[in-house]
Write a protein that holds these residues in place. Sequence first.
Motif, PDB file in Angstrom:
ATOM      1  N   VAL A 173      41.760  44.102  50.302  1.00  0.00           N
ATOM      2  CA  VAL A 173      40.513  44.689  48.968  1.00  0.00           C
ATOM      3  C   VAL A 173      39.142  45.064  49.723  1.00  0.00           C
ATOM      4  CG1 VAL A 173      38.911  44.261  46.641  1.00  0.00           C
ATOM      5  CG2 VAL A 173      41.501  43.999  47.110  1.00  0.00           C
ATOM      6  N   PRO A 174      38.494  46.077  49.815  1.00  0.00           N
ATOM      7  CA  PRO A 174      37.637  46.214  50.572  1.00  0.00           C
ATOM      8  C   PRO A 174      36.128  45.239  50.094  1.00  0.00           C
ATOM      9  CG  PRO A 174      38.065  48.258  49.148  1.00  0.00           C
ATOM     10  CD  PRO A 174      39.143  47.410  49.471  1.00  0.00           C
ATOM     11  N   LEU A 175      35.569  44.948  51.283  1.00  0.00           N
ATOM     12  CA  LEU A 175      34.879  43.853  50.714  1.00  0.00           C
ATOM     13  C   LEU A 175      33.369  44.173  50.164  1.00  0.00           C
ATOM     14  CD1 LEU A 175      34.229  40.183  52.505  1.00  0.00           C
ATOM     15  CD2 LEU A 175      32.123  42.042  51.995  1.00  0.00           C
ATOM     16  N   THR A 176      32.382  43.980  49.000  1.00  0.00           N
ATOM     17  CA  THR A 176      31.319  44.888  48.991  1.00  0.00           C
ATOM     18  C   THR A 176      30.342  44.048  48.626  1.00  0.00           C
ATOM     19  OG1 THR A 176      31.761  45.183  46.447  1.00  0.00           O
ATOM     20  CG2 THR A 176      33.346  46.522  48.199  1.00  0.00           C
ATOM     21  N   ALA A 177      29.438  44.645  48.456  1.00  0.00           N
ATOM     22  CA  ALA A 177      28.000  43.533  47.627  1.00  0.00           C
ATOM     23  C   ALA A 177      28.628  43.365  46.541  1.00  0.00           C
ATOM     24  CB  ALA A 177      26.771  44.887  47.391  1.00  0.00           C
ATOM     25  N   HIS A 178      29.247  43.182  46.002  1.00  0.00           N
ATOM     26  CA  HIS A 178      29.585  42.760  44.475  1.00  0.00           C
ATOM     27  C   HIS A 178      30.115  41.698  44.845  1.00  0.00           C
ATOM     28  CE1 HIS A 178      28.229  46.244  42.261  1.00  0.00           C
ATOM     29  NE2 HIS A 178      29.331  46.907  43.043  1.00  0.00           N
ATOM     30  N   ASP A 179      31.344  41.832  46.090  1.00  0.00           N
ATOM     31  CA  ASP A 179      31.284  40.270  46.227  1.00  0.00           C
ATOM     32  C   ASP A 179      30.376  38.973  47.144  1.00  0.00           C
ATOM     33  OD1 ASP A 179      34.877  40.448  46.475  1.00  0.00           O
ATOM     34  OD2 ASP A 179      33.997  42.359  47.944  1.00  0.00           O
ATOM     35  N   VAL A 180      29.304  39.262  47.799  1.00  0.00           N
ATOM     36  CA  VAL A 180      28.100  38.943  48.103  1.00  0.00           C
ATOM     37  C   VAL A 180      27.605  38.644  46.333  1.00  0.00           C
ATOM     38  CG1 VAL A 180      25.986  38.693  49.329  1.00  0.00           C
ATOM     39  CG2 VAL A 180      27.632  40.529  50.259  1.00  0.00           C
ATOM     40  N   GLN A 181      27.541  38.679  45.837  1.00  0.00           N
ATOM     41  CA  GLN A 181      26.496  38.238  44.579  1.00  0.00           C
ATOM     42  C   GLN A 181      27.095  37.368  43.490  1.00  0.00           C
ATOM     43  OE1 GLN A 181      25.066  41.659  41.869  1.00  0.00           O
ATOM     44  NE2 GLN A 181      25.247  40.491  40.419  1.00  0.00           N
ATOM     45  N   PHE A 182      29.047  37.729  44.014  1.00  0.00           N
ATOM     46  CA  PHE A 182      29.677  37.015  43.177  1.00  0.00           C
ATOM     47  C   PHE A 182      29.777  35.417  44.219  1.00  0.00           C
ATOM     48  CE2 PHE A 182      33.623  35.028  43.375  1.00  0.00           C
ATOM     49  CZ  PHE A 182      33.990  34.148  42.232  1.00  0.00           C
ATOM     50  N   THR A 183      29.601  35.813  44.929  1.00  0.00           N
ATOM     51  CA  THR A 183      29.994  34.328  46.043  1.00  0.00           C
ATOM     52  C   THR A 183      28.249  32.990  45.604  1.00  0.00           C
ATOM     53  OG1 THR A 183      30.876  35.778  47.778  1.00  0.00           O
ATOM     54  CG2 THR A 183      29.726  33.019  48.318  1.00  0.00           C
ATOM     55  N   PHE A 184      27.239  33.715  45.698  1.00  0.00           N
ATOM     56  CA  PHE A 184      25.330  33.281  44.751  1.00  0.00           C
ATOM     57  C   PHE A 184      26.446  32.624  43.858  1.00  0.00           C
ATOM     58  CE2 PHE A 184      21.984  33.270  43.420  1.00  0.00           C
ATOM     59  CZ  PHE A 184      21.090  32.233  44.127  1.00  0.00           C
ATOM     60  N   ASP A 185      26.564  33.129  42.806  1.00  0.00           N
ATOM     61  CA  ASP A 185      26.519  33.542  41.484  1.00  0.00           C
ATOM     62  C   ASP A 185      27.769  31.901  41.376  1.00  0.00           C
ATOM     63  OD1 ASP A 185      24.554  35.227  40.627  1.00  0.00           O
ATOM     64  OD2 ASP A 185      26.087  36.797  40.323  1.00  0.00           O
ATOM     65  N   PHE A 186      28.993  32.109  41.854  1.00  0.00           N
ATOM     66  CA  PHE A 186      30.112  31.175  41.475  1.00  0.00           C
ATOM     67  C   PHE A 186      29.919  29.708  42.516  1.00  0.00           C
ATOM     68  CE2 PHE A 186      34.266  29.896  43.736  1.00  0.00           C
ATOM     69  CZ  PHE A 186      34.724  29.332  42.292  1.00  0.00           C
ATOM     70  N   ILE A 187      28.776  30.013  43.242  1.00  0.00           N
ATOM     71  CA  ILE A 187      28.077  28.567  43.674  1.00  0.00           C
ATOM     72  C   ILE A 187      27.033  27.858  42.569  1.00  0.00           C
ATOM     73  CG2 ILE A 187      26.977  27.739  46.276  1.00  0.00           C
ATOM     74  CD1 ILE A 187      28.359  29.245  47.821  1.00  0.00           C
ATOM     75  N   MET A 188      26.239  28.398  42.567  1.00  0.00           N
ATOM     76  CA  MET A 188      25.171  28.410  41.949  1.00  0.00           C
ATOM     77  C   MET A 188      25.914  28.307  40.015  1.00  0.00           C
ATOM     78  SD  MET A 188      23.038  27.819  44.062  1.00  0.00           S
ATOM     79  CE  MET A 188      21.601  27.717  42.963  1.00  0.00           C
ATOM     80  N   ASN A 189      27.115  27.849  39.483  1.00  0.00           N
ATOM     81  CA  ASN A 189      27.489  27.489  38.093  1.00  0.00           C
ATOM     82  C   ASN A 189      28.014  26.429  37.780  1.00  0.00           C
ATOM     83  OD1 ASN A 189      29.396  27.580  35.938  1.00  0.00           O
ATOM     84  ND2 ASN A 189      30.281  29.709  36.355  1.00  0.00           N
ATOM     85  N   GLU A 190      27.194  25.862  37.509  1.00  0.00           N
ATOM     86  CA  GLU A 190      27.348  24.357  37.339  1.00  0.00           C
ATOM     87  C   GLU A 190      28.837  23.430  37.369  1.00  0.00           C
ATOM     88  OE1 GLU A 190      24.934  21.874  37.629  1.00  0.00           O
ATOM     89  OE2 GLU A 190      23.075  23.637  38.338  1.00  0.00           O
ATOM     90  N   TYR A 241      39.007  34.712  43.442  1.00  0.00           N
ATOM     91  CA  TYR A 241      38.244  33.427  42.693  1.00  0.00           C
ATOM     92  C   TYR A 241      38.173  34.172  41.601  1.00  0.00           C
ATOM     93  CZ  TYR A 241      38.481  31.631  47.729  1.00  0.00           C
ATOM     94  OH  TYR A 241      38.892  31.452  48.778  1.00  0.00           O
ATOM     95  N   SER A 242      36.883  34.768  41.245  1.00  0.00           N
ATOM     96  CA  SER A 242      36.674  35.623  39.994  1.00  0.00           C
ATOM     97  C   SER A 242      38.000  34.376  38.688  1.00  0.00           C
ATOM     98  CB  SER A 242      36.371  36.929  39.421  1.00  0.00           C
ATOM     99  OG  SER A 242      37.607  36.905  39.507  1.00  0.00           O
ATOM    100  N   LYS A 243      39.252  34.646  38.645  1.00  0.00           N
ATOM    101  CA  LYS A 243      39.964  33.752  38.102  1.00  0.00           C
ATOM    102  C   LYS A 243      39.163  31.758  37.183  1.00  0.00           C
ATOM    103  CE  LYS A 243      43.783  33.228  40.809  1.00  0.00           C
ATOM    104  NZ  LYS A 243      44.890  33.562  41.325  1.00  0.00           N
ATOM    105  N   PRO A 248      37.631  25.762  35.773  1.00  0.00           N
ATOM    106  CA  PRO A 248      36.726  25.460  37.177  1.00  0.00           C
ATOM    107  C   PRO A 248      37.969  24.497  37.450  1.00  0.00           C
ATOM    108  CG  PRO A 248      36.278  24.910  35.166  1.00  0.00           C
ATOM    109  CD  PRO A 248      37.258  25.881  34.409  1.00  0.00           C
ATOM    110  N   ARG A 249      38.644  23.926  36.969  1.00  0.00           N
ATOM    111  CA  ARG A 249      38.945  22.570  36.825  1.00  0.00           C
ATOM    112  C   ARG A 249      40.049  22.324  38.134  1.00  0.00           C
ATOM    113  NH1 ARG A 249      42.094  17.176  33.032  1.00  0.00           N
ATOM    114  NH2 ARG A 249      43.076  16.712  34.405  1.00  0.00           N
ATOM    115  N   THR A 250      41.125  23.590  37.704  1.00  0.00           N
ATOM    116  CA  THR A 250      42.422  23.932  39.119  1.00  0.00           C
ATOM    117  C   THR A 250      41.462  24.237  39.868  1.00  0.00           C
ATOM    118  OG1 THR A 250      43.595  24.583  36.968  1.00  0.00           O
ATOM    119  CG2 THR A 250      43.776  25.407  38.784  1.00  0.00           C
TER     120      THR A 250
END
Length: 512
Positions: A173-190, A241-243, A248-250
């Motif tokens: 699967v191609p890596l795009t800027a949307h993966d970069v944004q997702f990574t930050f949002d995923f990390i900052m998700n409490e 990782y979005s799933k 989150p517990r899994t």
Amino acid sequence: MSRLGGWLAFALLVVLMVLLMVQIDRQWARMNDMTRIMQEQAEDIRRTRSLLRQLEHNLRNAQFESPTTRVVASERQKPDAFERVREAAEQTDYAAGDWLMLAFGSGIRTLTPLVSSDAYSSEVQNYVLESLLVRDPDTLDWSGLLAEDWVISSDGLTITFTLRRDVNFSDGVPLTAHDVQFTFDFIMNEIIAAPRHRAYLARIERVTALDDYHVEFVFNEPYFNSLQLAGSMSILPQHFYSKYIDDPRTFNESRGLLLGSGPYRMLDPENWTPDQGRIELERNPRYWGPVDPSFDRIVWRVIENDSARLTTFRNGDIDVYGARPREYQRLLDDSSLMERSSHFEYMSPTAGYNYIGWNQERAGEQTRFADIRVRRAMSMLTDVNRIIDEIFIGYAEPAVSPFSPRSPQHDPANQPIPFDLTRARELLTEAGYADRNGDGVLQDADGNNFEFEMTFFQDNEDTRRMVLFLRDLYARAGILMRPRPTEWSVMIDEYQQKDLDASHWAGPRVSR
């Protein structure tokens, strides 16, 4: 004799059949690997054809350039992130292939990014995950990795990265800027168990994908280290990782969720578990880099005992061994080992440092180490120079900050706390400790002995010698320290729960 000869012939036939079966099994496994890779390559070809058709359509409709792509690339001379790899591949004795066999000194609880917290898991992840930028190891200048260019706004609050267009994750699967944004949002998700990473990235206000290949980092205030902050974030694939946002517990309890765009990949990116006893990465056949990864596979075995790990190295079953100082001196005298191995001595700016953590709060209450006078006295009782001379045989230096003394971030005004038994006793007296019953042990105002446990990793002989040495030093000041050798996983749990008195650790060396 004829009967004996018949048995020998039969035994030889059995051995040959076993060897033939082993060889067939190996060939069969190899054929399975080749078939799997060919299937993946066929899927890549189909995906590439689809992308080419889309590109042709965009060209016909004059939609190729978006407003964000009009950002003018900088004129800077950017270092080549693959320069060393190219140079190595051009050597006459360079050959790709084979397996790299390594060993870890303790087991890993999880390989899942963000959830993991130890250096061993980070080592594995570094082969699988990639960041936008990397540092040149010689000059420490930034090199583009996933990003081919970047522009910093005049006020320093915005960094816009232009991503490479030829990068795929290891599943195609191609890596795009949307993966970069997702990574930050995923990390900052409490709901994601990544508090350390959230604290590290807290200066970033938002990350926005402007289109598929341009991503913008906006900071909430000017920060001298903003490029490091944005450029070193390991990029996670959104489709993988979005799933876990809904589960989150899994994710937080997972052991082996690891997939990225790096030169190597997990054989199974979802189902690794610690009970497998080893970690195995295979070469990523889709890797976008200009030079193929050197080894077919990288394998780490878990060998917790130092002596067993050395024996395994002597037997040729692992390829690299980091020797302790006393071991190293003995190994240099082993002529047969030196003939078939290379050895290197260097002071690494990233090798880390040994330190003692004094726990200031336990079970919600302050400990004796919450008093700065006590902590300073304990530092003055820790004879660092003797530890270096007697435990590390000179292969160390005093650490005065998290920065290497040879880095520009080191402040030469910082000096090691000297060994000073007299001043340490004075500080302890000021803190209310005295030998109140004449038994040679200090007590506090309530008559409780100054005693504590020193927790340390049980399978490191140098650490064991150091802790025993410190026990004797502290006893001279009337302090009872009980060494507590502990498994690594137990140490991590107790550290996270603050359920210990004091502990010895090997920390990371920061070199920017």
